[in-house]
Design a protein around this motif. Structure first.
Motif, PDB file in Angstrom:
ATOM      1  N   LYS A   1       0.803  -1.221   0.000  1.00  0.00           N
ATOM      2  CA  LYS A   1       0.000   0.000   0.000  1.00  0.00           C
ATOM      3  C   LYS A   1       0.837   1.272   0.000  1.00  0.00           C
ATOM      4  O   LYS A   1       0.505   2.245  -0.668  1.00  0.00           O
ATOM      5  N   ASN A   2       1.901   1.307   0.767  1.00  0.00           N
ATOM      6  CA  ASN A   2       2.693   2.527   0.897  1.00  0.00           C
ATOM      7  C   ASN A   2       3.983   2.490   0.086  1.00  0.00           C
ATOM      8  O   ASN A   2       4.889   3.291   0.323  1.00  0.00           O
ATOM      9  N   LEU A   3       4.064   1.590  -0.866  1.00  0.00           N
ATOM     10  CA  LEU A   3       5.271   1.495  -1.672  1.00  0.00           C
ATOM     11  C   LEU A   3       5.402   2.679  -2.605  1.00  0.00           C
ATOM     12  O   LEU A   3       4.424   3.156  -3.170  1.00  0.00           O
ATOM     13  N   LYS A   4       6.630   3.133  -2.789  1.00  0.00           N
ATOM     14  CA  LYS A   4       6.926   4.214  -3.715  1.00  0.00           C
ATOM     15  C   LYS A   4       7.537   3.603  -4.978  1.00  0.00           C
ATOM     16  O   LYS A   4       8.642   3.068  -4.945  1.00  0.00           O
ATOM     17  N   PHE A   5       6.794   3.655  -6.074  1.00  0.00           N
ATOM     18  CA  PHE A   5       7.306   3.124  -7.334  1.00  0.00           C
ATOM     19  C   PHE A   5       8.061   4.211  -8.089  1.00  0.00           C
ATOM     20  O   PHE A   5       7.655   5.380  -8.094  1.00  0.00           O
ATOM     21  N   ARG A   6       9.158   3.804  -8.710  1.00  0.00           N
ATOM     22  CA  ARG A   6      10.034   4.746  -9.407  1.00  0.00           C
ATOM     23  C   ARG A   6      10.340   4.236 -10.812  1.00  0.00           C
ATOM     24  O   ARG A   6      10.207   3.053 -11.107  1.00  0.00           O
ATOM     25  N   HIS A   7      10.796   5.152 -11.663  1.00  0.00           N
ATOM     26  CA  HIS A   7      11.306   4.765 -12.971  1.00  0.00           C
ATOM     27  C   HIS A   7      12.670   4.107 -12.797  1.00  0.00           C
ATOM     28  O   HIS A   7      13.455   4.506 -11.935  1.00  0.00           O
ATOM     29  N   GLU A   8      12.966   3.126 -13.638  1.00  0.00           N
ATOM     30  CA  GLU A   8      14.295   2.529 -13.662  1.00  0.00           C
ATOM     31  C   GLU A   8      14.684   2.255 -15.111  1.00  0.00           C
ATOM     32  O   GLU A   8      13.973   1.561 -15.839  1.00  0.00           O
ATOM     33  N   LEU A   9      15.824   2.800 -15.522  1.00  0.00           N
ATOM     34  CA  LEU A   9      16.363   2.576 -16.861  1.00  0.00           C
ATOM     35  C   LEU A   9      17.723   1.900 -16.720  1.00  0.00           C
ATOM     36  O   LEU A   9      18.509   2.241 -15.827  1.00  0.00           O
ATOM     37  N   LYS A  10      18.002   0.930 -17.596  1.00  0.00           N
ATOM     38  CA  LYS A  10      19.276   0.222 -17.557  1.00  0.00           C
ATOM     39  C   LYS A  10      19.950   0.257 -18.924  1.00  0.00           C
ATOM     40  O   LYS A  10      19.288   0.114 -19.953  1.00  0.00           O
ATOM     41  N   PHE A  11      21.276   0.426 -18.880  1.00  0.00           N
ATOM     42  CA  PHE A  11      22.067   0.460 -20.107  1.00  0.00           C
ATOM     43  C   PHE A  11      23.355  -0.317 -19.886  1.00  0.00           C
ATOM     44  O   PHE A  11      23.932  -0.295 -18.796  1.00  0.00           O
ATOM     45  N   LEU A  12      23.808  -0.999 -20.908  1.00  0.00           N
ATOM     46  CA  LEU A  12      25.101  -1.681 -20.880  1.00  0.00           C
ATOM     47  C   LEU A  12      26.070  -0.820 -21.679  1.00  0.00           C
ATOM     48  O   LEU A  12      25.864  -0.607 -22.881  1.00  0.00           O
ATOM     49  N   ILE A  13      27.087  -0.287 -21.010  1.00  0.00           N
ATOM     50  CA  ILE A  13      28.010   0.629 -21.672  1.00  0.00           C
ATOM     51  C   ILE A  13      29.443   0.100 -21.590  1.00  0.00           C
ATOM     52  O   ILE A  13      29.744  -0.784 -20.777  1.00  0.00           O
ATOM     53  N   ASN A  14      30.326   0.674 -22.416  1.00  0.00           N
ATOM     54  CA  ASN A  14      31.730   0.274 -22.372  1.00  0.00           C
ATOM     55  C   ASN A  14      32.531   1.265 -21.537  1.00  0.00           C
ATOM     56  O   ASN A  14      32.007   2.283 -21.062  1.00  0.00           O
ATOM     57  N   ARG A  15      33.812   0.989 -21.347  1.00  0.00           N
ATOM     58  CA  ARG A  15      34.649   1.818 -20.483  1.00  0.00           C
ATOM     59  C   ARG A  15      34.787   3.242 -21.004  1.00  0.00           C
ATOM     60  O   ARG A  15      34.872   4.191 -20.223  1.00  0.00           O
ATOM     61  N   HIS A  16      34.839   3.402 -22.307  1.00  0.00           N
ATOM     62  CA  HIS A  16      34.964   4.735 -22.892  1.00  0.00           C
ATOM     63  C   HIS A  16      33.707   5.566 -22.591  1.00  0.00           C
ATOM     64  O   HIS A  16      33.808   6.728 -22.170  1.00  0.00           O
ATOM     65  N   GLN A  17      32.545   4.974 -22.791  1.00  0.00           N
ATOM     66  CA  GLN A  17      31.300   5.670 -22.477  1.00  0.00           C
ATOM     67  C   GLN A  17      31.223   6.000 -20.985  1.00  0.00           C
ATOM     68  O   GLN A  17      30.789   7.095 -20.595  1.00  0.00           O
ATOM     69  N   TYR A  18      31.623   5.053 -20.155  1.00  0.00           N
ATOM     70  CA  TYR A  18      31.623   5.272 -18.712  1.00  0.00           C
ATOM     71  C   TYR A  18      32.478   6.467 -18.329  1.00  0.00           C
ATOM     72  O   TYR A  18      32.061   7.325 -17.533  1.00  0.00           O
ATOM     73  N   TYR A  19      33.679   6.553 -18.908  1.00  0.00           N
ATOM     74  CA  TYR A  19      34.589   7.642 -18.562  1.00  0.00           C
ATOM     75  C   TYR A  19      33.971   8.998 -18.903  1.00  0.00           C
ATOM     76  O   TYR A  19      33.989   9.930 -18.090  1.00  0.00           O
ATOM     77  N   ILE A  20      33.397   9.104 -20.086  1.00  0.00           N
ATOM     78  CA  ILE A  20      32.804  10.374 -20.520  1.00  0.00           C
ATOM     79  C   ILE A  20      31.619  10.763 -19.637  1.00  0.00           C
ATOM     80  O   ILE A  20      31.533  11.887 -19.143  1.00  0.00           O
ATOM     81  N   ILE A  21      30.703   9.817 -19.423  1.00  0.00           N
ATOM     82  CA  ILE A  21      29.495  10.119 -18.648  1.00  0.00           C
ATOM     83  C   ILE A  21      29.833  10.423 -17.194  1.00  0.00           C
ATOM     84  O   ILE A  21      29.310  11.381 -16.601  1.00  0.00           O
ATOM     85  N   SER A  22      30.722   9.630 -16.589  1.00  0.00           N
ATOM     86  CA  SER A  22      31.058   9.843 -15.176  1.00  0.00           C
ATOM     87  C   SER A  22      31.749  11.180 -14.963  1.00  0.00           C
ATOM     88  O   SER A  22      31.519  11.850 -13.944  1.00  0.00           O
ATOM     89  N   GLN A  23      32.581  11.600 -15.914  1.00  0.00           N
ATOM     90  CA  GLN A  23      33.240  12.902 -15.787  1.00  0.00           C
ATOM     91  C   GLN A  23      32.224  14.037 -15.829  1.00  0.00           C
ATOM     92  O   GLN A  23      32.338  15.028 -15.101  1.00  0.00           O
ATOM     93  N   ARG A  24      31.214  13.904 -16.663  1.00  0.00           N
ATOM     94  CA  ARG A  24      30.163  14.921 -16.717  1.00  0.00           C
ATOM     95  C   ARG A  24      29.383  14.964 -15.403  1.00  0.00           C
ATOM     96  O   ARG A  24      29.077  16.031 -14.875  1.00  0.00           O
ATOM     97  N   LEU A  25      29.042  13.783 -14.886  1.00  0.00           N
ATOM     98  CA  LEU A  25      28.247  13.727 -13.657  1.00  0.00           C
ATOM     99  C   LEU A  25      28.997  14.316 -12.468  1.00  0.00           C
ATOM    100  O   LEU A  25      28.391  14.949 -11.589  1.00  0.00           O
TER     101      LEU A  25
END
Length: 240
Positions: A6-30
Motif C-alpha cells: 500500500k505505501n510502496l513508492k514506485f520509481r522509474h528505472e532505466l538500464k544500459f550496458l556501456i563500455n569503459r569509454h562511455q563510462y569515462y565520458i558520462i562519469s566525468q560529466r556527472l
C-alpha cells in the motif's frame, strides 16, 4: 492490493550496458553536476554482494527471461563485506516502474536462514517477513546465486535521481554464503562492460538527461541476476 504494497513508492528505472569509454565520458560529466552517494568511499565507490533466491519453479529467472512486465526478485544484500547492515529485500517490477521492500536481518538470523531454519522469519507483526516465511515454507524459496560487484553511485535531490555504475560483475561458483571469506568470485561478464542504472521519481532533470546523452544509449534488460545465472549454467554444462 496487499497491505504490504500500500505505501510502496514506485520509481522509474532505466538500464544500459556501456563500455569503459562511455563510462569515462558520462562519469566525468556527472562529477561536475551532482554528488556521490554519502556512503561511497574516497574513490566514490562501495562493494555490494547479494544472495538471490528463487522458488522451486525458478519463477524469478523464467519470468525475467520471458519478459513478464510484472515480476519480483528476493535477495539478501550486504555492503563492503560487513555484517553491520544485512537486508532481506524484494524488488518489485510493475510495467516500467520498480519498488523495493526490505527488512533488516541480524547476522544470527542470516546464519539460521542459510542453514534452513526459517522460523526466524515468522514475525506476524511484519508482513514482509511473513511473506518470506510463506515463500520459504510453501514455495521452497531457496538461495540460488551470489552476485558481486563494485558500485559507483551519484544522487540528485531534484527528481530524487540515483545514477549508478556497476562494475566488475562477479559470481560465486556453486556458493551460497555471502560471508564466506574463502570465496573467490569469478567474472560473470566482460570487465570492459559496465551496467548503468538510472532511477528517478516523477521526472529526470534535463541537465542530467543531457549529461547522460541517453538518446545515444540503447536501453537493455541488463539484469545482474540473469547474467550470473547464465554464467553458472554455462559453466555447469562445461563441467559435465
Amino acid at each position: 492490493m496487499d497491505t504490504v504494497y500500500k505505501n510502496l513508492k514506485f520509481r522509474h528505472e532505466l538500464k544500459f550496458l556501456i563500455n569503459r569509454h562511455q563510462y569515462y565520458i558520462i562519469s566525468q560529466r556527472l562529477k561536475n553536476l551532482i554528488q556521490h552517494d554519502q556512503h561511497a568511499d574516497r574513490d566514490g565507490e562501495y562493494h555490494i554482494r547479494s544472495l538471490y533466491f528463487d522458488d522451486i519453479d525458478g519463477s524469478a529467472l523464467s519470468e525475467k527471461l520471458g519478459g513478464f512486465r510484472n515480476r519480483c526478485k528476493y535477495r539478501i544484500r550486504i555492503y563492503n563485506m560487513g555484517d553491520q547492515i544485512i537486508h532481506f529485500e524484494k524488488k518489485i517490477k510493475q510495467g516500467d516502474y520498480i519498488a523495493k521492500l526490505k527488512e533488516p536481518l541480524t547476522r544470527e538470523m542470516y546464519d539460521v536462514i542459510l542453514n534452513g531454519d526459517y522460523e526466524a522469519l515468522r514475525q506476524p507483526d511484519k508482513p514482509f517477513m511473513m511473506e518470506l516465511y510463506r515463500e520459504m515454507k510453501h514455495n521452497f524459496l531457496r538461495p540460488k546465486v551470489i552476485v558481486d560487484y563494485v558500485r559507483e553511485p551519484y544522487v540528485c535531490a531534484n527528481g530524487n535521481v540515483r545514477i549508478t555504475f556497476d562494475k566488475e560483475l562477479r559470481t560465486g561458483l556453486h556458493a551460497t554464503d555471502i560471508f564466506d571469506r574463502s570465496l573467490r568470485p569469478v567474472p560473470a561478464m566482460d570487465d570492459q562492460l559496465i551496467i548503468l542504472e538510472v532511477k528517478y521519481d516523477e521526472y529526470l532533470p534535463e541537465v542530467i538527461r543531457t549529461a547522460l546523452q541517453m538518446e545515444g544509449l540503447r536501453q537493455q534488460s541488463a539484469s545482474k541476476y540473469v547474467i550470473c545465472c547464465k554464467y553458472l549454467k554455462l559453466n555447469s554444462w562445461e563441467d559435465q
